[in-house]
Design a protein around this motif. Structure first.
Motif, PDB file in Angstrom:
ATOM      1  N   CYS A 129       0.870  -1.185   0.000  1.00 19.63           N
ATOM      2  CA  CYS A 129       0.000   0.000   0.000  1.00 19.63           C
ATOM      3  C   CYS A 129       0.902   1.228   0.000  1.00 19.63           C
ATOM      4  N   LYS A 130       0.701   2.086  -0.991  1.00 25.06           N
ATOM      5  CA  LYS A 130       1.441   3.345  -1.058  1.00 25.06           C
ATOM      6  C   LYS A 130       0.430   4.475  -0.941  1.00 25.06           C
ATOM      7  N   GLN A 131       0.681   5.365   0.002  1.00 20.61           N
ATOM      8  CA  GLN A 131      -0.226   6.487   0.255  1.00 20.61           C
ATOM      9  C   GLN A 131       0.543   7.793   0.148  1.00 20.61           C
ATOM     10  N   GLU A 132      -0.018   8.724  -0.602  1.00 17.15           N
ATOM     11  CA  GLU A 132       0.561  10.063  -0.727  1.00 17.15           C
ATOM     12  C   GLU A 132      -0.536  11.066  -0.413  1.00 17.15           C
ATOM     13  N   THR A 133      -0.222  12.034   0.414  1.00 17.97           N
ATOM     14  CA  THR A 133      -1.196  13.057   0.781  1.00 17.97           C
ATOM     15  C   THR A 133      -0.549  14.427   0.674  1.00 17.97           C
ATOM     16  N   SER A 134      -1.301  15.364   0.112  1.00 21.05           N
ATOM     17  CA  SER A 134      -0.834  16.750   0.072  1.00 21.05           C
ATOM     18  C   SER A 134      -1.934  17.641   0.655  1.00 21.05           C
ATOM     19  N   ILE A 135      -1.508  18.612   1.429  1.00 19.79           N
ATOM     20  CA  ILE A 135      -2.410  19.544   2.106  1.00 19.79           C
ATOM     21  C   ILE A 135      -1.912  20.951   1.826  1.00 19.79           C
ATOM     22  N   ARG A 136      -2.806  21.778   1.327  1.00 18.20           N
ATOM     23  CA  ARG A 136      -2.420  23.154   1.015  1.00 18.20           C
ATOM     24  C   ARG A 136      -3.451  24.110   1.582  1.00 18.20           C
ATOM     25  N   ILE A 137      -3.004  24.958   2.486  1.00 18.03           N
ATOM     26  CA  ILE A 137      -3.858  26.015   3.013  1.00 18.03           C
ATOM     27  C   ILE A 137      -3.790  27.173   2.029  1.00 18.03           C
ATOM     28  N   LYS A 138      -4.946  27.674   1.645  1.00 19.56           N
ATOM     29  CA  LYS A 138      -4.992  28.801   0.708  1.00 19.56           C
ATOM     30  C   LYS A 138      -4.527  30.062   1.432  1.00 19.56           C
ATOM     31  N   PRO A 139      -3.836  30.935   0.742  1.00 13.70           N
ATOM     32  CA  PRO A 139      -3.342  32.159   1.383  1.00 13.70           C
ATOM     33  C   PRO A 139      -4.498  33.119   1.689  1.00 13.70           C
ATOM     34  N   LEU A 140      -4.839  33.166   2.933  1.00 11.71           N
ATOM     35  CA  LEU A 140      -5.861  34.088   3.424  1.00 11.71           C
ATOM     36  C   LEU A 140      -5.188  35.066   4.372  1.00 11.71           C
ATOM     37  N   SER A 141      -5.567  36.279   4.305  1.00 11.92           N
ATOM     38  CA  SER A 141      -4.938  37.249   5.194  1.00 11.92           C
ATOM     39  C   SER A 141      -5.121  36.854   6.653  1.00 11.92           C
ATOM     40  N   ALA A 142      -6.277  36.295   6.977  1.00  8.73           N
ATOM     41  CA  ALA A 142      -6.538  35.921   8.369  1.00  8.73           C
ATOM     42  C   ALA A 142      -5.728  34.713   8.808  1.00  8.73           C
ATOM     43  N   LEU A 143      -5.328  33.871   7.847  1.00 11.39           N
ATOM     44  CA  LEU A 143      -4.600  32.656   8.195  1.00 11.39           C
ATOM     45  C   LEU A 143      -3.152  32.656   7.709  1.00 11.39           C
ATOM     46  N   ALA A 144      -2.730  33.705   7.023  1.00 17.65           N
ATOM     47  CA  ALA A 144      -1.414  33.699   6.381  1.00 17.65           C
ATOM     48  C   ALA A 144      -0.297  33.318   7.346  1.00 17.65           C
ATOM     49  N   MET A 146      -0.563  31.693  10.040  1.00 16.87           N
ATOM     50  CA  MET A 146      -0.822  30.414  10.687  1.00 16.87           C
ATOM     51  C   MET A 146      -0.834  29.247   9.696  1.00 16.87           C
ATOM     52  N   ALA A 147      -0.730  29.533   8.399  1.00 22.80           N
ATOM     53  CA  ALA A 147      -0.915  28.499   7.380  1.00 22.80           C
ATOM     54  C   ALA A 147      -0.015  27.287   7.602  1.00 22.80           C
ATOM     55  N   GLU A 148       1.255  27.535   7.883  1.00 26.92           N
ATOM     56  CA  GLU A 148       2.175  26.416   8.068  1.00 26.92           C
ATOM     57  C   GLU A 148       1.784  25.572   9.277  1.00 26.92           C
ATOM     58  N   LYS A 149       1.385  26.220  10.368  1.00 23.87           N
ATOM     59  CA  LYS A 149       0.969  25.478  11.567  1.00 23.87           C
ATOM     60  C   LYS A 149      -0.303  24.688  11.313  1.00 23.87           C
ATOM     61  N   VAL A 150      -1.239  25.277  10.576  1.00 26.64           N
ATOM     62  CA  VAL A 150      -2.486  24.596  10.272  1.00 26.64           C
ATOM     63  C   VAL A 150      -2.213  23.406   9.350  1.00 26.64           C
ATOM     64  N   GLU A 151      -1.361  23.576   8.346  1.00 27.05           N
ATOM     65  CA  GLU A 151      -0.998  22.468   7.462  1.00 27.05           C
ATOM     66  C   GLU A 151      -0.357  21.344   8.266  1.00 27.05           C
ATOM     67  N   GLN A 152       0.523  21.692   9.188  1.00 22.47           N
ATOM     68  CA  GLN A 152       1.181  20.684  10.021  1.00 22.47           C
ATOM     69  C   GLN A 152       0.159  19.936  10.868  1.00 22.47           C
ATOM     70  N   ARG A 153      -0.772  20.665  11.456  1.00 22.84           N
ATOM     71  CA  ARG A 153      -1.821  20.047  12.283  1.00 22.84           C
ATOM     72  C   ARG A 153      -2.688  19.115  11.434  1.00 22.84           C
ATOM     73  N   CYS A 154      -3.025  19.557  10.225  1.00 23.36           N
ATOM     74  CA  CYS A 154      -3.814  18.719   9.312  1.00 23.36           C
ATOM     75  C   CYS A 154      -3.039  17.452   8.949  1.00 23.36           C
ATOM     76  N   ALA A 155      -1.761  17.600   8.660  1.00 21.21           N
ATOM     77  CA  ALA A 155      -0.929  16.444   8.311  1.00 21.21           C
ATOM     78  C   ALA A 155      -0.867  15.465   9.484  1.00 21.21           C
ATOM     79  N   GLU A 156      -0.717  15.967  10.688  1.00 22.46           N
ATOM     80  CA  GLU A 156      -0.684  15.104  11.868  1.00 22.46           C
ATOM     81  C   GLU A 156      -1.995  14.340  12.010  1.00 22.46           C
ATOM     82  N   ARG A 157      -3.106  15.031  11.772  1.00 24.01           N
ATOM     83  CA  ARG A 157      -4.428  14.391  11.861  1.00 24.01           C
ATOM     84  C   ARG A 157      -4.555  13.300  10.794  1.00 24.01           C
ATOM     85  N   PHE A 158      -4.083  13.593   9.577  1.00 26.35           N
ATOM     86  CA  PHE A 158      -4.136  12.592   8.513  1.00 26.35           C
ATOM     87  C   PHE A 158      -3.301  11.373   8.875  1.00 26.35           C
TER      88      PHE A 158
END
Length: 185
Positions: A129-144, A146-158
């Motif tokens: 089984c080979k699994q590849e996942t990509s997560i991209r937070i869109k550049p939002l001024s409110a999240l700009a 935090m984007a890297e931290k949110v992506e990391q949190r999402c990756a951890e959840r995945f």
């Protein structure tokens, strides 16, 4: 910025058992606790191509995707709708699944690809089984910022959910193998 990861897992079960387990992963009521983030799965379409012998299936998956409170406040929800496209080639013994979110796309894009093939060292007994996942937070001024931290949190959840998914797959594989031998639990 994109957070991506890849992982491989060897199921010590034949390809036919593992791919059968993949279809049952969300349907088995016993797995509801383990995969509690999956709220609903509906088959939208399935087609068997008579010429190629390939099975094409599309499923809608609804998941509960809780994030940090501030992200939920900005996004306004913690339910995500996804589409899973599957191609099974019985002749080459390959199953490929691609899942993408269709909601929350203005905030986040997630794509997961999973491929099941006979293991080269033991093609009749094991499955790679080979699994590849990509997560991209869109550049939002409110999240700009935090984007890297949110992506990391999402990756951890995945990654956490991947472990749970493998546990469920192993349980179903063992059940299917015992069922094929005429043993019931």
């Amino acid at each position: 910025m994109v957070k991506a990861y890849a992982q491989e897992h060897v199921y010590k079960h034949p390809w036919e058992i593992v791919t059968s387990a993949s279809w049952r992963k969300f349907a088995d009521p016993e797995n509801k606790r383990t995969l509690s983030h999956v709220l609903d799965v509906d088959t939208l379409n399935h087609k068997l191509d008579a010429e190629s012998g390939k099975l094409y299936t599309t499923r809608a998956i609804t998941i509960h995707a809780p994030g940090p409170w501030f992200v939920r406040k900005i996004v306004g929800q913690d339910i995500c709708h996804c589409v899973e496209s599957t191609v099974v080639d019985g002749q080459s013994r390959s199953m490929q699944l691609t899942t993408r979110n269709i909601s929350l796309q203005k905030f986040i894009e997630v794509e997961e690809r999973i491929r099941y093939d006979p293991h080269p060292d033991n093609p009749r007994g094991w499955t790679m089984c080979k699994q590849e996942t990509s997560i991209r937070i869109k550049p939002l001024s409110a999240l700009a910022s935090m984007a890297e931290k949110v992506e990391q949190r999402c990756a951890e959840r995945f990654l956490q959910n991947s472990v749970k998914g493998r546990e469920v797959m192993e349980r179903i594989c063992k059940y299917l193998e015992s069922e094929s031998r005429g043993i019931t639990f």
